[in-house]
Write a protein that holds these residues in place. Structure first.
Motif, PDB file in Angstrom:
ATOM      1  N   ARG A 232      -3.589   0.242  14.201  1.00 35.15           N
ATOM      2  CA  ARG A 232      -4.115  -1.055  14.924  1.00 35.15           C
ATOM      3  C   ARG A 232      -2.806  -1.810  15.299  1.00 35.15           C
ATOM      4  O   ARG A 232      -2.752  -2.701  16.081  1.00 35.15           O
ATOM      5  N   ARG A 233      -1.785  -1.164  14.636  1.00 36.10           N
ATOM      6  CA  ARG A 233      -0.292  -1.885  15.216  1.00 36.10           C
ATOM      7  C   ARG A 233      -0.372  -2.075  16.585  1.00 36.10           C
ATOM      8  O   ARG A 233      -0.491  -1.042  17.363  1.00 36.10           O
TER       9      ARG A 233
ATOM     10  N   TRP B 199       0.750  -1.198  -0.182  1.00 39.00           N
ATOM     11  CA  TRP B 199       0.020   0.213  -0.051  1.00 39.00           C
ATOM     12  C   TRP B 199       0.868   1.303   0.001  1.00 39.00           C
ATOM     13  O   TRP B 199       0.327   2.183  -0.712  1.00 39.00           O
TER      14      TRP B 199
ATOM     15  N   ARG C 202      -3.843   0.901   9.443  1.00 41.11           N
ATOM     16  CA  ARG C 202      -2.998  -0.106   9.783  1.00 41.11           C
ATOM     17  C   ARG C 202      -2.051   0.660  10.944  1.00 41.11           C
ATOM     18  O   ARG C 202      -1.583  -0.436  11.957  1.00 41.11           O
ATOM     19  N   ARG C 203      -1.659   1.602  10.788  1.00 41.16           N
ATOM     20  CA  ARG C 203      -0.722   2.239  11.802  1.00 41.16           C
ATOM     21  C   ARG C 203      -1.388   2.166  13.226  1.00 41.16           C
ATOM     22  O   ARG C 203      -0.895   1.937  14.164  1.00 41.16           O
TER      23      ARG C 203
ATOM     24  N   VAL D 250      -5.847   3.695   4.434  1.00 44.65           N
ATOM     25  CA  VAL D 250      -5.611   2.225   4.763  1.00 44.65           C
ATOM     26  C   VAL D 250      -4.286   2.125   5.406  1.00 44.65           C
ATOM     27  O   VAL D 250      -4.133   1.529   6.656  1.00 44.65           O
TER      28      VAL D 250
END
Length: 481
Positions: free
Chosen positions: A476-477, A249, A473-474, A469
């Motif tokens: 949720r890490r 991505w 993701r950052r 996106v």
């Protein structure tokens, strides 16, 4: 020092983008929708097409006699038919006022009258209940203020129509369909933040939001452009001959940013500037008192009923008549479904106003000599149509002043179509040019322009989606234990 600056720039792009990414995506998607589905609005042509033909023989009261039933100062008047009866619709400074033209009695808008107006507007339709409202999502514009409260009526038809009747005049003032409402939730509403709580009588919160929300988005894109160019390698490439160090991505986001980041920045900037933040890109209006000087006389309802009947007889088939003024005289414009006729105060066809006569009036208003006055039959860079065709022919008057101020006037009525000076030219090119791609040769090729805007909006949406996106993701890490 450079490494620290790049790190700060990277962090700014990451977290500002995480915060504003969805907003940027919404602006691109909603802008694309707006290109094809405008915000619901009842225009003059649709209103006239749904009205019954005027019946001069049933008129018994002159506009002047009818106007005595209306409080306050009046600014204009129209004549139409409602429920088989003639009615004068007066516009005032605060509220609309309507009077029956066969009795002189004020129109009292009851639920029954509202339903009858809706039935005449949408024949054979099954109507729901009449619901009084002050405003809703589709009537946020200030143009509805003279008609509030509105009477909303849902219609059981294939289009899922909803009509809005004025509580002051009894006429239908708005009409929406399920298609328009549904797409506008994806188009105009999010694009301009046209949410009902923000668009009441007090719009100060809305103005602050449209002023400040684009700022983090602009900073995000500017930081991304700087980082994208800094990470790009065209000569000393990354391993495997790549021009970007990223994968997945992030790789797509980097390449999309290089291809569409500049466009995203100019669109966001021009859209933000259209709100004139801190006085930037403000455009000028007409000189103070210009409209009154062109009219030459204050509005006063006509008191000559025989003249009105002669005027209507000279324009058979008309469905609406409206008075206007120019050069010290009152005129009547009679509109039909396909055309309109303008009559003077002798019931004769009103002749076009010569360009030189208009030029003399503009020179007196502006206090500047005229460099050129001409009748144009084709659109130019500052007088052209977008959704609706430009009024042509038009008189173009260019003044001999430092800004080359230019007026565009309809020679049929003397109505001002536009006034362009240095500020307005700047606004035209920065907003219309950058934001709407309204520049040659695309202006003369609407299909190509729409196709290009569609492609670019999809590119911008893809760029924003990839950023969202990455941001998700950052967030949720998991932090290392």
């Amino acid at each position: 020092m450079k490494a620290r600056f790049l790190r700060l720039l990277h962090l700014a792009h990451r977290w500002l983008g995480t915060a504003s990414g969805v907003l940027i995506l919404a602006w691109f998607v909603s802008g694309l929708v707006m290109l094809y589905v405008p915000f619901p609005k009842l225009d003059t042509d649709e209103r006239v097409s749904r009205q019954a033909p005027l019946q001069p023989d049933v008129l018994t009261v002159s506009p002047a006699q009818a106007a005595t039933a209306c409080p306050g100062k009046l600014r204009g008047a129209r004549l139409a038919m409602a429920l088989g009866r003639p009615v004068y619709h007066f516009s005032g400074t605060d509220a609309a006022c309507s009077v029956w033209a066969d009795t002189g009695e004020p129109v009292v808008v009851t639920p029954e009258l509202a339903r009858a107006s809706a039935e005449a507007f949408l024949p054979d339709a099954k109507l729901g209940t009449v619901e009084p409202i002050e405003r809703d999502q589709w009537t946020v514009y200030s143009t509805y203020r003279p008609h509030r409260p509105l009477l909303r009526i849902s219609v059981d038809d294939a289009a899922g129509s909803v009509v809005y009747v004025s509580s002051r005049s009894g006429e239908v003032v708005a009409h929406t369909t399920r298609f328009e409402r549904g797409w506008s939730w994806l188009g105009t509403v999010p694009h301009w933040l046209y949410f009902t709580p923000l668009r009441g009588d007090d719009t100060s919160l809305w103005r602050q939001l449209v002023l400040w929300l684009p700022v983090p988005a602009l900073l995000t894109v500017a930081a991304g452009l700087a980082l994208g160019l800094q990470r790009l390698r065209l000569r000393r490439r990354y391993p495997r001959g790549q021009i970007t160090p990223y994968r997945g991505w992030k790789r797509g986001h980097h390449l999309l940013g290089l291809g569409g980041g500049g466009l995203a920045f100019t669109w966001l900037l021009s859209g933000w500037l259209s709100n004139h933040p801190f006085g930037l890109l403000e455009f000028s209006g007409l000189p103070k008192g210009a409209a009154q000087r062109l009219a030459g006389v204050a509005f006063s309802p006509a008191d000559d009923l025989p003249l009105l009947k002669r005027q209507l007889a000279a324009a058979p088939g008309g469905r609406e008549a409206e008075w206007y003024r120019f050069g010290g005289r009152h005129y009547l414009e009679v509109r039909g479904p396909d055309s309109s006729r303008r009559l003077d105060d002798q019931a004769r066809q009103a002749l076009p106003i010569p360009p030189q006569a208009l030029a003399d009036m503009i020179a007196a208003i502006e206090g500047q000599p005229v460099a050129q006055a001409e009748l144009i039959h084709e659109a130019d860079l500052y007088h052209y149509g977008r959704r609706n065709p430009a009024v042509l022919p038009a008189v173009r008057i260019r003044l001999a002043d430092p800004e080359q101020t230019t007026w565009y006037i309809d020679p049929a009525s003397g109505r001002v179509l536009g006034r362009v000076d240095a500020a307005n030219r700047l606004h035209r090119w920065v907003f219309n040019g950058l934001h709407r791609l309204d520049f040659p040769p695309l202006g003369a090729l609407p299909a190509l322009r729409d196709g290009l805007i569609t492609l670019l909006c999809l590119l911008g949406a893809a760029l924003a989606t990839s950023g969202c996106v990455i941001g998700m993701r950052r967030l949720r890490r998991q932090r290392p234990q």
